[in-house]
Motif scaffolding. Structure first.
Motif, PDB file in Angstrom:
ATOM      1  N   ALA A 108       0.836  -1.206   0.000  1.00  0.00           N
ATOM      2  CA  ALA A 108       0.000   0.000   0.000  1.00  0.00           C
ATOM      3  C   ALA A 108       0.870   1.255   0.000  1.00  0.00           C
ATOM      4  O   ALA A 108       0.561   2.243  -0.664  1.00  0.00           O
ATOM      5  CB  ALA A 108      -0.940  -0.005   1.195  1.00  0.00           C
ATOM      6  N   ASP A 111       2.421   1.751  -3.380  1.00  0.00           N
ATOM      7  CA  ASP A 111       1.410   2.321  -4.279  1.00  0.00           C
ATOM      8  C   ASP A 111       1.278   3.823  -4.080  1.00  0.00           C
ATOM      9  O   ASP A 111       1.197   4.588  -5.031  1.00  0.00           O
ATOM     10  CB  ASP A 111       0.042   1.675  -4.025  1.00  0.00           C
ATOM     11  CG  ASP A 111      -0.102   0.349  -4.760  1.00  0.00           C
ATOM     12  OD1 ASP A 111       0.578   0.181  -5.787  1.00  0.00           O
ATOM     13  OD2 ASP A 111      -0.877  -0.515  -4.299  1.00  0.00           O
ATOM     14  N   GLU A 112       1.245   4.225  -2.819  1.00  0.00           N
ATOM     15  CA  GLU A 112       1.105   5.647  -2.514  1.00  0.00           C
ATOM     16  C   GLU A 112       2.306   6.432  -3.021  1.00  0.00           C
ATOM     17  O   GLU A 112       2.160   7.483  -3.624  1.00  0.00           O
ATOM     18  CB  GLU A 112       1.028   5.806  -0.996  1.00  0.00           C
ATOM     19  CG  GLU A 112      -0.158   6.596  -0.505  1.00  0.00           C
ATOM     20  CD  GLU A 112      -0.270   6.419   0.988  1.00  0.00           C
ATOM     21  OE1 GLU A 112       0.506   7.091   1.700  1.00  0.00           O
ATOM     22  OE2 GLU A 112      -1.078   5.568   1.426  1.00  0.00           O
TER      23      GLU A 112
ATOM     24  N   VAL B   2     -12.691  -4.003   5.285  1.00  0.00           N
ATOM     25  CA  VAL B   2     -13.874  -3.329   4.775  1.00  0.00           C
ATOM     26  C   VAL B   2     -14.699  -2.887   5.965  1.00  0.00           C
ATOM     27  O   VAL B   2     -14.989  -3.668   6.870  1.00  0.00           O
ATOM     28  CB  VAL B   2     -14.711  -4.267   3.881  1.00  0.00           C
ATOM     29  CG1 VAL B   2     -16.004  -3.608   3.469  1.00  0.00           C
ATOM     30  CG2 VAL B   2     -13.906  -4.674   2.665  1.00  0.00           C
ATOM     31  N   ASN B  35     -13.734  -0.952  -6.261  1.00  0.00           N
ATOM     32  CA  ASN B  35     -12.728  -1.158  -5.216  1.00  0.00           C
ATOM     33  C   ASN B  35     -12.210   0.146  -4.618  1.00  0.00           C
ATOM     34  O   ASN B  35     -11.006   0.388  -4.551  1.00  0.00           O
ATOM     35  CB  ASN B  35     -11.565  -1.979  -5.811  1.00  0.00           C
ATOM     36  CG  ASN B  35     -10.647  -2.529  -4.740  1.00  0.00           C
ATOM     37  OD1 ASN B  35     -10.996  -2.516  -3.560  1.00  0.00           O
ATOM     38  ND2 ASN B  35      -9.481  -2.996  -5.141  1.00  0.00           N
ATOM     39  N   GLN B  36     -13.140   0.983  -4.192  1.00  0.00           N
ATOM     40  CA  GLN B  36     -12.778   2.291  -3.666  1.00  0.00           C
ATOM     41  C   GLN B  36     -12.053   2.145  -2.324  1.00  0.00           C
ATOM     42  O   GLN B  36     -12.557   1.515  -1.401  1.00  0.00           O
ATOM     43  CB  GLN B  36     -14.069   3.093  -3.497  1.00  0.00           C
ATOM     44  CG  GLN B  36     -13.868   4.559  -3.255  1.00  0.00           C
ATOM     45  CD  GLN B  36     -15.227   5.237  -3.045  1.00  0.00           C
ATOM     46  OE1 GLN B  36     -16.206   4.923  -3.734  1.00  0.00           O
ATOM     47  NE2 GLN B  36     -15.289   6.126  -2.074  1.00  0.00           N
ATOM     48  N   LYS B  37     -10.894   2.771  -2.218  1.00  0.00           N
ATOM     49  CA  LYS B  37     -10.095   2.649  -0.990  1.00  0.00           C
ATOM     50  C   LYS B  37     -10.787   3.356   0.178  1.00  0.00           C
ATOM     51  O   LYS B  37     -11.287   4.463   0.025  1.00  0.00           O
ATOM     52  CB  LYS B  37      -8.705   3.266  -1.214  1.00  0.00           C
ATOM     53  CG  LYS B  37      -7.866   2.513  -2.238  1.00  0.00           C
ATOM     54  CD  LYS B  37      -6.738   1.711  -1.582  1.00  0.00           C
ATOM     55  CE  LYS B  37      -6.321   0.499  -2.392  1.00  0.00           C
ATOM     56  NZ  LYS B  37      -6.136   0.685  -3.829  1.00  0.00           N
ATOM     57  N   GLY B  38     -10.818   2.682   1.302  1.00  0.00           N
ATOM     58  CA  GLY B  38     -11.333   3.306   2.517  1.00  0.00           C
ATOM     59  C   GLY B  38     -12.839   3.517   2.552  1.00  0.00           C
ATOM     60  O   GLY B  38     -13.337   4.243   3.416  1.00  0.00           O
TER      61      GLY B  38
END
Ligand SMILES: Cc1cc2nc3c(=O)[nH]c(=O)nc-3n(C[C@H](O)[C@H](O)[C@H](O)COP(=O)(O)OP(=O)(O)OC[C@H]3O[C@@H](n4cnc5c(N)ncnc54)[C@H](O)[C@@H]3O)c2cc1C
Lengths: 714, 271
Positions: A108, A111-112, B2, B35-38
């Motif tokens: 992650a 990716d950022e 999730v 697949n939207q983050k957060g």
């Protein structure tokens, strides 16, 4: 059927079916328990540009940036030529070219960071035109006879152009490689790949270590289809450089979008064919073949060679002149895909022969049959067809399966109504094994058997199982000769630290060439077998005596020792309201010599046939005016699903090859090559034949059908 | 990880909807791709009230969280709808995908929405403060946009029974035989009695929107099927004139030609 052909359960069947196979992306840690860093590539955003600067966001501790300045050895990946860089040089040459890699423990975070990288470019006008491209990586010319005279004396001369598109291998798991620095200073590289020794040579060169400094293992690989022939060398070098810099294991696995957009595919082609006809016979062929190589030469030389050698198809044409060019464009480098250049030229010659026959008013089956090469005839490169050409018998077999000849005539008559039918056929070969003298001069394959004191035997070779079953068929051959139960013979995934170089897993050569070495080794082992001791036998490739030496500079001699043959037929029904083409039946007769496991071979025939139909119809991939491939997901790049499998009948016709194990020839590539021209002939026939609609390109979609029908004068 | 809410009743769900920005989640077949983050989700699959298929005498009511597979197994669901559902994607997607999700996704290629449109369907929306029922074509604004408010949920799709058993015409064209988004789709329902057209509907995928062609439809009512058949091309033209096709994975010309062909075939087959 021979005993050896009887189907057995594949050695990797249970692990694959039960989901226990470990692919490169699955390792939670390295085998020695070390944490694996995640590497991700910075891909070029322009098709051609000077890279002025790369500005990184602040990197947290443990995160590293890697680029060409970190390559300890040579920043050129060893493939055929060495023009592909590990990381880009001063300019980028296609969209997606790797500029550098960001590496760190958390995906992650990587990716950022990746999103925060700023690359400054100075854009240069890219070259994106296959037709007008002038820079050729390779420019081959060959031929025989007096072509000019034949054209001068011809009754009629035909000229036509043929176009084929990209095709992506869409193997099960995307490209992925991992590198681990070892205690003893060696670099251990493994992943999803076809040719361990290709990667070996490339990584050793990039790291500057010499061959002892690295070793390469093939992890479980769920299909390659050629896509994992050259690319793992590139990605392998990149992860190895990153692992070298960080001193830690690094893994880079492409996601599917990256994979579809930035990894090698089948070369798009533009073929200009010219045929001379005199007294109803083809007397000369002039073929101008252009392949879109992309930005670097990678495998284009060998793909193009196989393509142009097949330029006249299976026809005996007395005067031939062929030109082949691999044109550089600023697009993703194209590579290997099942068939390796031959699908493009077979498509051209088969369609051309159909069109000439139609113009002459003869049925194309008859016309083609009048030109089939026979045993003893000269090949396009002045070699010989040393063995019987079974095509006429195979044609009869296919005719018996689907009433080919009758339907071919019936559907050629004018049709009306919404639904119209067509049937097409093609006859092709696959040159068995490596092209030219590569096997003798370059590969020089060695294979070994090691017998342990407990009486088990291990196959030591470098050919990867990529679904084609060599983990099963190699042991099958050995256990057959040694009269051992199959469980006592094993073939592990090859590691170059343990196995000799028996060559790459390409060209349908593994079973035919390496399988034969193993058969001979097994016979020798049987002769010297002593219970309770460890014994080893080694075999080296030797070119069969009958082969006429091949000279690549002139394209002269036997390009292949023998050929696998196929006749394919496809019957369709076209919906003229919607353009939808329904395949009513697909039929093939395949001569791959003796099948060393019937199920495996039939599986290959059916799978390849389906890929050929996809290539001809729905698999459409293009780049836009900026050089960007837009079809980078499975929503936009459609491959056939289970529901697209037509009624498909594959039959085997066995013409044994004396120098292959039990008479086996190559089976991998053959089935894909024939279906595309058969499919398009069928569609063309349904649309009213070439007098009304002359089709000359694939993929040919439902939309193409409708737009073609719209052209019809009402 | 999730995050989300898992209400057990519609009331509770509407409550959460009015208080938070949680994204309604039914089968997730569209949301998983995004697949939207957060993202924080409002899971709807525990709400029994949204999973019913009922007949209230006038309408067949299909709950927003009913999956396509369930609908295919249910006798109340009209044949045209089943025909459309059976060609959506593949079993795995049909097992999870829902009517509410097909509407909520605001795609102009939604197959169940097309069938509902041809059947004069409506959609019932509810919020903590009240509810409203609108026609399918009024729900859909344009690709990516519906009239659904931030505090509302889609509750059910209503299909007038008077339409449900009428003869219909349906054809979907995707890029292949399964797992294929409609490039063009056509749905029509008609009522012909004693050779006279009493009602007729036409709905297509390919225009980038969901709409009905009320004037062209009205012009056919009262005419004989025979007469329409003889003038099928001209009648088809009265529809095509009002259509603008989008280009994307296929050209506008392809879409226009196929819709014209299918319309003509449809108008030729009435009665
Ligand atoms: C491989 C694949 C193939 C597909 N093929 C097709 C096809 O052939 N035809 C077709 O029409 N579609 C297809 N789809 C799209 C998708 O399956 C459908 O749109 C499906 O109906 C979505 O339902 P869902 O319950 O999974 O929606 P979800 O993903 O849960 O939600 C979709 C959207 O609707 C909203 N939403 C869901 N329920 C409600 C509610 N009750 N109230 C308010 N908003 C709500 C969500 O917030 C989200 O914005 C395909 C999808 C995939 C992944």
């Amino acid at each position: 059927m021979k005993e050896i052909s009887r189907s057995i359960k594949k050695k990797d069947h249970d692990n694959k079916i039960e989901g226990r196979s470990v692919y490169v992306d699955d390792y939670p840690l390295t085998a020695s328990g070390k944490r694996i860093l995640c590497g991700k590539l910075i891909h070029a955003a322009y098709a051609k540009a000077r890279v002025l600067s790369v500005t990184l966001p602040p990197l947290p501790e443990g995160y590293t940036y890697v680029d060409r300045n970190d390559v300890p050895g040579d920043n050129n990946v060893n493939i055929v030529l060495d023009d592909t860089p590990v990381f880009c040089r001063e300019t980028v040459e296609y969209i997606g070219e790797p500029i550098g890699m960001l590496v760190g423990p958390e995906e992650a975070v990587v990716d950022e960071l990746l999103a925060g990288v700023k690359v400054e470019y100075d854009q240069i006008e890219p070259m994106l035109d296959l037709r007008n491209g002038t820079e050729a990586f390779f420019d081959y010319h060959f031929g025989h006879g007096d072509v000019d005279r034949a054209f001068a004396e011809a009754d009629k001369v035909y000229e036509e152009e043929f176009l084929t598109g990209y095709q992506d291998q869409t193997y099960l798991e995307p490209q992925g490689m991992m590198a681990e620095p070892e205690e003893d200073g060696r670099m251990f590289v493994h992943g999803s790949l076809q040719c361990p020794y290709y990667v070996h040579g490339a990584v050793a060169r990039a790291l500057g270590t010499g061959p002892e400094g690295v070793h390469i293992l093939q992890d479980v690989t769920g299909g390659g289809f050629g896509g994992k022939e050259d690319f793992p060398s590139i990605l392998g070098c990149q992860v190895a450089v990153a692992a070298h810099k960080t001193g830690q294991p690094v893994r880079c696995v492409y996601n599917r979008r990256e994979d579809l957009e930035f990894t090698p595919k089948r070369h798009p082609s533009l073929c200009r064919y010219k045929l001379a006809v005199k007294d109803g016979r083809v007397t000369a062929l002039e073929a101008d073949v252009r392949f879109d190589a992309g930005a670097y030469s990678t495998l284009s030389a060998v793909v193009l060679q196989r393509g142009i050698i097949a330029a006249p198809g299976i026809y005996h044409i007395p005067n031939v002149r062929v030109t082949g060019k691999a044109i550089k464009t600023n697009t993703v480098p194209c590579g290997a895909y099942r068939g390796f250049g031959a699908p493009q030229t077979f498509f051209a010659i088969e369609m051309m022969m159909n069109h000439v026959a139609q113009d002459l008013g003869v049925d194309s089956i008859t016309f083609k049959q009048q030109h089939f090469a026979k045993q003893g005839d000269m090949t396009s490169t002045q070699g010989r067809y040393h063995f019987p050409v079974p095509i006429p018998a195979m044609l009869d077999e296919v005719d018996a399966l689907c009433a080919l000849r009758r339907k071919h005539q019936a559907y050629s008559l004018p049709q009306t109504g919404r639904f119209r039918r067509g049937i097409g056929f093609s006859a092709i070969f696959h040159g068995a094994g490596f092209t030219g003298s590569g096997e003798r001069d370059i590969i020089k394959a060695t294979a070994k058997l090691r017998k342990y004191a407990d009486g088990t035997v291990e196959v030591l070779a470098s050919n990867g199982d990529i679904g084609q079953g060599v983990r099963t068929t190699f042991p099958k051959i050995v256990s057959h000769e040694l009269n051992l139960p199959l469980e006592k013979v094993r073939y592990e995934h090859p590691d170059t630290a343990r196995v000799p170089d028996s060559g790459p897993t390409v060209a349908s050569r593994s079973l035919m060439t390496v399988g034969e070495l193993l058969r001979r080794a097994a016979i020798r082992l049987r002769d010297i077998w002593q219970d309770g001791v460890e014994q080893e036998v080694e075999e080296h490739y030797k070119e069969p005596d009958f082969v006429i030496p091949f000279y690549l500079d002139r394209f002269e001699g036997d390009a292949y020792p023998t050929y696998a043959w196929s006749v394919s037929a496809v019957e369709v029904e076209v919906d003229t309201y919607t353009g939808r083409v329904q395949i009513l039946g697909a039929y093939g007769s395949f001569d791959v010599g003796t099948p060393v496991d019937e199920n495996i071979v039939l599986g290959q025939m059916e799978g390849g046939f389906l890929q050929g139909l996809g290539y001809a119809s729905i698999e459409k991939m293009q780049y836009d005016e900026k050089g960007r491939i837009r079809n980078n997901s499975f929503t936009d790049y459609l491959v056939p699903t289970a529901m697209d499998v037509p009624k498909l009948i594959a039959r085997l016709h066995v013409e044994e090859y004396p120098d292959g194990p039990y008479g086996a020839k190559g089976a991998g590539e053959l089935p894909l090559v024939g279906p595309p021209p058969a499919y398009l002939e069928a569609v063309e026939m349904a649309l009213g034949g070439m007098k009304r609609h002359r089709l000359n390109r694939i993929p040919y979609s439902a939309e193409d059908v409708i737009l073609e029908l719209n052209k019809e004068v009402p | 990880m999730v995050n989300g809410y898992k209400p057990g009743s519609l009331q509770e769900a509407l409550d959460i909807r009015s208080r938070t920005d949680a994204i309604p989640y039914a089968g997730g077949t569209d949301l998983m791709v995004r697949n939207q983050k957060g993202a924080v989700y409002l899971f709807l699959n525990d709400i029994e009230a949204l999973k019913q298929i009922t007949d209230d005498g006038d309408m067949i009511r299909i709950g927003a969280a009913v999956t396509f597979t369930r609908a295919l197994e249910n006798d109340l669901v009209p044949p045209l709808m089943k025909e459309a559902l059976s060609q959506i994607a593949a079993p795995a997607i049909r097992n999870a995908g829902t009517f509410g999700g097909n509407l909520g996704n605001a795609s102009d290629k939604a197959d169940s929405v097309l069938a509902a449109l041809a059947l004069d369907g409506r959609v019932r929306l509810a919020s903590a403060g009240g509810e409203r029922t609108v026609r399918i074509e009024d729900f859909f604004v344009k690709r990516g946009e519906t009239i659904l408010r931030d505090d509302e949920l889609i509750v059910e799709v209503l299909l007038p029974k008077s339409r449900c058993s009428l003869p219909f015409y349906y054809q979907k064209l995707g890029g292949r035989n399964a797992l294929a988004i409609s490039r063009v789709a056509f749905a029509g329902v008609y009522d012909v009695q004693d050779g006279v057209i009493r009602s007729i509907s036409v709905a297509v995928i390919g225009e980038g929107k969901f709409t009905r062609y009320r004037e062209a439809e009205a012009a056919l009512i009262g005419r004989t099927a025979e007469e329409v058949k003889e003038n099928a091309a001209a009648c088809a033209d009265s529809f095509i004139r009002n259509m603008t096709f989008t280009r994307g994975r296929v050209s506008a010309e392809y879409r226009r030609t196929v819709v014209r062909n299918l319309l003509t075939d449809y108008l030729t087959s009435l009665g």
